[in-house]
Structure formats: structure tokens, C-alpha cells
Scaffold this motif. Structure first.
Motif, PDB file in Angstrom:
ATOM      1  N   ALA A  33      52.736  37.928  33.519  1.00  0.00           N
ATOM      2  CA  ALA A  33      52.393  37.574  32.138  1.00  0.00           C
ATOM      3  C   ALA A  33      51.255  36.562  32.192  1.00  0.00           C
ATOM      4  N   GLY A  34      50.239  36.757  31.367  1.00  0.00           N
ATOM      5  CA  GLY A  34      49.077  35.884  31.473  1.00  0.00           C
ATOM      6  C   GLY A  34      48.412  35.587  30.146  1.00  0.00           C
ATOM      7  N   VAL A  35      47.662  34.485  30.141  1.00  0.00           N
ATOM      8  CA  VAL A  35      46.815  34.128  29.005  1.00  0.00           C
ATOM      9  C   VAL A  35      45.434  33.778  29.556  1.00  0.00           C
ATOM     10  N   ASN A  36      44.390  34.304  28.925  1.00  0.00           N
ATOM     11  CA  ASN A  36      43.010  34.038  29.315  1.00  0.00           C
ATOM     12  C   ASN A  36      42.260  33.416  28.142  1.00  0.00           C
ATOM     13  N   TRP A  37      41.357  32.491  28.479  1.00  0.00           N
ATOM     14  CA  TRP A  37      40.505  31.872  27.457  1.00  0.00           C
ATOM     15  C   TRP A  37      39.071  31.909  27.948  1.00  0.00           C
ATOM     16  N   TYR A  38      38.262  32.763  27.298  1.00  0.00           N
ATOM     17  CA  TYR A  38      36.817  32.788  27.541  1.00  0.00           C
ATOM     18  C   TYR A  38      36.183  31.791  26.571  1.00  0.00           C
ATOM     19  N   TRP A  39      35.615  30.724  27.104  1.00  0.00           N
ATOM     20  CA  TRP A  39      35.038  29.675  26.251  1.00  0.00           C
ATOM     21  C   TRP A  39      33.518  29.693  26.362  1.00  0.00           C
ATOM     22  N   ARG A  40      32.884  29.782  25.201  1.00  0.00           N
ATOM     23  CA  ARG A  40      31.431  29.855  25.116  1.00  0.00           C
ATOM     24  C   ARG A  40      30.929  31.019  25.953  1.00  0.00           C
ATOM     25  N   SER A  41      29.834  30.823  26.713  1.00  0.00           N
ATOM     26  CA  SER A  41      29.230  31.959  27.409  1.00  0.00           C
ATOM     27  C   SER A  41      29.482  31.989  28.904  1.00  0.00           C
TER      28      SER A  41
ATOM     29  N   PHE B 180      39.229  30.347  31.638  1.00  0.00           N
ATOM     30  CA  PHE B 180      40.428  29.705  32.147  1.00  0.00           C
ATOM     31  C   PHE B 180      41.563  30.721  32.092  1.00  0.00           C
ATOM     32  N   MET B 181      42.326  30.826  33.190  1.00  0.00           N
ATOM     33  CA  MET B 181      43.405  31.809  33.293  1.00  0.00           C
ATOM     34  C   MET B 181      44.696  31.117  33.707  1.00  0.00           C
ATOM     35  N   LEU B 182      45.800  31.571  33.135  1.00  0.00           N
ATOM     36  CA  LEU B 182      47.121  31.074  33.511  1.00  0.00           C
ATOM     37  C   LEU B 182      48.068  32.268  33.577  1.00  0.00           C
ATOM     38  N   ASN B 183      48.701  32.472  34.742  1.00  0.00           N
ATOM     39  CA  ASN B 183      49.621  33.595  34.955  1.00  0.00           C
ATOM     40  C   ASN B 183      50.972  33.086  35.445  1.00  0.00           C
ATOM     41  N   TYR B 184      52.020  33.800  35.048  1.00  0.00           N
ATOM     42  CA  TYR B 184      53.333  33.611  35.666  1.00  0.00           C
ATOM     43  C   TYR B 184      53.760  34.948  36.242  1.00  0.00           C
ATOM     44  N   VAL B 185      54.117  34.945  37.551  1.00  0.00           N
ATOM     45  CA  VAL B 185      54.384  36.186  38.271  1.00  0.00           C
ATOM     46  C   VAL B 185      55.799  36.170  38.830  1.00  0.00           C
TER      47      VAL B 185
ATOM     48  N   ASP C  55      62.799  39.198  49.810  1.00  0.00           N
ATOM     49  CA  ASP C  55      62.111  37.940  49.508  1.00  0.00           C
ATOM     50  C   ASP C  55      61.575  38.054  48.090  1.00  0.00           C
ATOM     51  N   ASN C  56      61.987  37.141  47.221  1.00  0.00           N
ATOM     52  CA  ASN C  56      61.692  37.262  45.796  1.00  0.00           C
ATOM     53  C   ASN C  56      61.091  35.971  45.244  1.00  0.00           C
ATOM     54  N   PRO C  57      59.798  35.749  45.509  1.00  0.00           N
ATOM     55  CA  PRO C  57      59.177  34.516  45.008  1.00  0.00           C
ATOM     56  C   PRO C  57      58.680  34.673  43.562  1.00  0.00           C
ATOM     57  N   ASN C  58      58.645  33.563  42.842  1.00  0.00           N
ATOM     58  CA  ASN C  58      57.956  33.484  41.562  1.00  0.00           C
ATOM     59  C   ASN C  58      56.786  32.525  41.728  1.00  0.00           C
ATOM     60  N   ALA C  59      55.750  32.695  40.931  1.00  0.00           N
ATOM     61  CA  ALA C  59      54.582  31.832  41.082  1.00  0.00           C
ATOM     62  C   ALA C  59      53.942  31.545  39.738  1.00  0.00           C
ATOM     63  N   LEU C  60      53.516  30.299  39.570  1.00  0.00           N
ATOM     64  CA  LEU C  60      52.676  29.897  38.452  1.00  0.00           C
ATOM     65  C   LEU C  60      51.268  29.773  38.990  1.00  0.00           C
ATOM     66  N   GLU C  61      50.313  30.524  38.412  1.00  0.00           N
ATOM     67  CA  GLU C  61      48.960  30.592  38.944  1.00  0.00           C
ATOM     68  C   GLU C  61      47.955  30.192  37.878  1.00  0.00           C
TER      69      GLU C  61
END
Length: 394
Positions: A353-361, A365-370, A381-387
């Protein structure tokens, strides 16, 4: 593997104070060629909720017990030229990974940008649609497992493309990667695509690809990171042994891959999916190996922008309001299976799940939870990650 705080701070400060200009920087006209300069800098940070593996380690053998990793992901510098006439050329280098990117010359026939011949190093048509799209506009921080594991990256070769704005067929012959001690093995690749619907904000695309190559040295190793590009450890791995019959790094001949792809854009919504199957031919009476994988992803531009379409891939435009930027929400399901017969490479599926922000030109900025689930025989092996990713490009 970790980037020092000083180095990371300098890189981010340089991004923040650099002049804003979306297009490449025009340099000069040399020999009838309009020369320009482009760049892409990405800095990543991952924090793991790990299961059994130390994914924050500096290397697969140098364990440090940390549950996070931060590093520059890319530092790409690219020179481009248009002209003379219908010629175009590009010279790209990734200073972070110390490797050549696109290094090629192209000749376009007439005024048709989709009818050309290309010589040098370029992305192979047997790669995924995701790989052929621009890296700066990745929907998620990590590309899909089939792109990173089963796809064939840039190679030296020759390519011919014939098509129009809504269809195309491409064929290439290729050899090794330009950077030494990287990918080897000669082969050929084909891709065809068709967009029966191709209007502004309304696109439907389907495509297929095939690639066949020599495994070079009678060995091939297929492995997948847990949807985190800069970690050194892979749980899903067909092995590196040169003696065991259960490792693909022993007694292989050729490898081929078949891919299918689909894309649908409706206003601010984009749905995209790909499937890829690989077949490795083995020698000395060993059974061939089959592996496969796929992903399905959805994006929503909550600020209302839509996507374009060029050369069989989606394109991402600028924010309608540069000051507020373009906001995206995304969700992806990804799966890969590298177990077949006596070769137990493992299986992995993930939800991102992710959110992206394209600012100006120039900024993104990207934020994902995997959430990742991995199995290999009786092991799990079952890792979770905040990226997170900070990107600057020009």
C-alpha cells in the motif's frame, strides 16, 4: 551498505536547493545535435518488522542486528542528443551503482517516432512493461518481483521497432551488458502491443513479449528480494551451488520467458497487471525448470490528474497545481514462484500500500507499507516493511 548521515544530508540538501525545471537542461548544439542533460537522485529508507532474517545487515554475511537500512538508491546522470536529422542518442550512467545505463543511437524513419532502428545498450523488449516505463515515475518504491527477478535488463544489441501511436512490434538481438562483470548471455527478444482505446484519460492496452537467451557458463541464478531493493539478503533463491542438481547454478543451457500485460486508464484511475513465465532448459538428463509470477496494481490520482500513453507504456504528467502537487494512492498484489521439481527456490507473495506526492516539477516523495509472506520447503520468513523514498529529478 548504510549511507553515512553526512553523505545522505549533502545529497538531500543538493536536491532541495537545485533550480526547478521539469525538462532536461539544454547545454549546446554540437555537430547539429541538440545536447541536453538529465539527472535522477533517489534516497531510500526501510524499517523492517523482521521474522527470522536480519534484512538491515550491511551484507548477507555481515550481520549487525539493525532493523533498518538507508542508502542512495540511484544517482543517474544522462546526456541526450537530438539530431542531426532523424538521429537521436543517449549516454547514461548510474554513479550509485557504478554502471552504464542507456548508451545507444537511434535513427527514426520519417516523422514516425515509433518506427526506428536502435544500436547500443537499451532496455530489452522482453522486459516487463513496468521496466520499460520511466524509473522516475515508478508507482511503488520496489518494482514487481517479475521485473526484478525474471526480466532481462539493459543489454548491448540492435533493435528494430515498427508501429504507430497505438500499436507496435519490436525485435532485438542482444549480447552482454556494457558494464563488465554484469549480465551475460546472448539472445533475442520480441514484443507486441495494441491500444484499441487511446484517448485523453481513456486508455486500454494489451501486449505480449518473448525472450530467449543463452544462460552463459551453463548457470543461472533466480532470486527475489522481499520487495526492498537495497537489502543484500534473499530468502527466495534457486541457489548458487555449482555441483548440486537442485541448484540452477549447475547444468543449464538456455532460458526463455513469456510475458503478457494489460493496462486500463479511466480518468484519475489506473489498473495495471503483468504475468511472466520463465523456462530454463537443463542438460545431462535433468528436468527443465519452470518459474512464474505476476502482479496487479491500482493507482488513484486523488487530485484528479490522469495518465498519457507512449510507445506501449503509460506516462505520468505534471501536477495540475504545482504548489499543491499531485497525490496518488496505490495498492499492489505481487507473487512469484521459483520452486519446481528438485529445485526449491521458494515462493513469495506480498501486498503493498502506498502514497506518492509529486510536488512542483522536480520532486517526488513516496511512502509504502509492505506485507511479505515467503515459503521455502518447510521454512518460512514473513517480514513487514515501512519504506520511504525522496526523489529529485531534472
Amino acid at each position: 551498505m548504510k549511507l553515512s548521515r553526512n553523505t545522505l544530508s549533502v545529497a538531500l540538501l543538493a536536491a532541495l536547493i537545485a533550480p526547478a525545471a521539469h525538462a532536461e537542461v539544454a547545454l549546446d548544439v554540437i555537430g547539429g545535435s541538440e545536447v541536453s542533460f538529465e539527472g535522477l537522485v533517489q534516497a531510500d529508507f526501510y524499517n523492517f518488522d523482521t521474522d527470522t532474517i536480519d534484512y538491515g545487515a550491511d551484507s548477507a554475511t555481515d550481520l549487525d542486528g539493525e532493523d533498518y537500512v538507508q542508502e542512495l538508491r540511484r544517482a543517474e546522470l544522462v546526456l541526450k542528443g537530438k539530431g542531426p536529422g532523424n538521429f537521436e542518442w543517449v549516454l547514461g550512467y548510474d554513479a550509485k551503482d557504478d554502471k552504464w545505463l542507456d548508451v545507444n543511437a537511434k535513427y527514426k524513419f520519417g516523422n514516425n517516432a515509433n518506427h526506428f532502428i536502435q544500436v547500443g545498450q537499451f532496455k530489452q523488449p522482453g522486459a516487463t512493461m513496468e521496466e520499460l516505463s520511466s524509473t522516475k515515475n515508478n508507482d511503488f518504491i520496489s518494482k514487481s518481483s517479475i521485473t526484478n527477478t525474471l526480466g532481462t535488463p539493459r543489454r548491448l544489441g540492435v533493435q528494430y521497432n515498427y508501429g504507430d501511436v497505438n500499436w507496435g512490434v519490436t525485435g532485438s538481438f542482444f549480447g552482454r551488458e556494457l558494464t563488465r562483470n554484469r549480465e551475460h548471455g546472448s539472445g533475442y527478444a520480441l514484443r507486441g502491443y495494441w491500444a484499441p482505446i487511446n484517448d485523453a484519460g481513456n486508455i486500454f492496452h494489451i501486449g505480449a513479449s518473448f525472450l530467449d537467451k543463452d544462460t552463459d557458463g551453463d548457470a543461472i541464478r533466480l532470486r527475489a528480494r522481499p520487495m526492498a531493493d537495497i537489502v543484500p539478503t534473499r530468502f527466495v533463491d534457486t541457489g548458487s551451488s555449482r555441483t548440486s542438481a537442485s541448484s540452477l547454478s549447475n547444468r543449464t543451457d538456455r532460458a526463455s520467458s513469456l510475458g503478457v500485460e494489460g493496462l486500463w486508464v479511466k480518468g484519475p484511475f489506473k489498473l495495471q497487471g503483468e504475468y511472466m513465465k520463465t523456462d530454463v532448459q537443463r542438460t545431462e538428463g535433468l528436468a527443465d525448470f519452470d518459474g512464474d509470477g505476476y502482479y496487479v496494481s491500482g493507482l488513484w490520482n486523488i487530485t484528479g490528474e490522469t495518465w498519457g500513453y507512449k510507445a506501449g507504456v503509460p506516462t505520468t504528467g505534471l501536477p495540475d497545481d504545482p504548489a499543491k502537487g499531485m497525490w496518488q494512492l496505490g495498492l499492489r498484489y505481487d507473487a512469484i514462484d521459483l520452486t519446481d521439481g528438485i529445485v526449491v527456490g521458494g515462493e513469495m507473495d506480498s501486498v503493498t500500500a502506498g502514497v506518492n506526492w509529486y510536488w512542483r516539477s522536480n520532486f517526488k516523495f513516496m511512502l509504502n507499507y509492505v506485507i511479505v509472506n515467503q515459503e521455502k520447503g518447510a521454512l518460512e520468513d514473513n517480514p513487514n516493511a515501512l519504506e520511504a523514498r525522496l526523489q529529485f529529478y531534472w
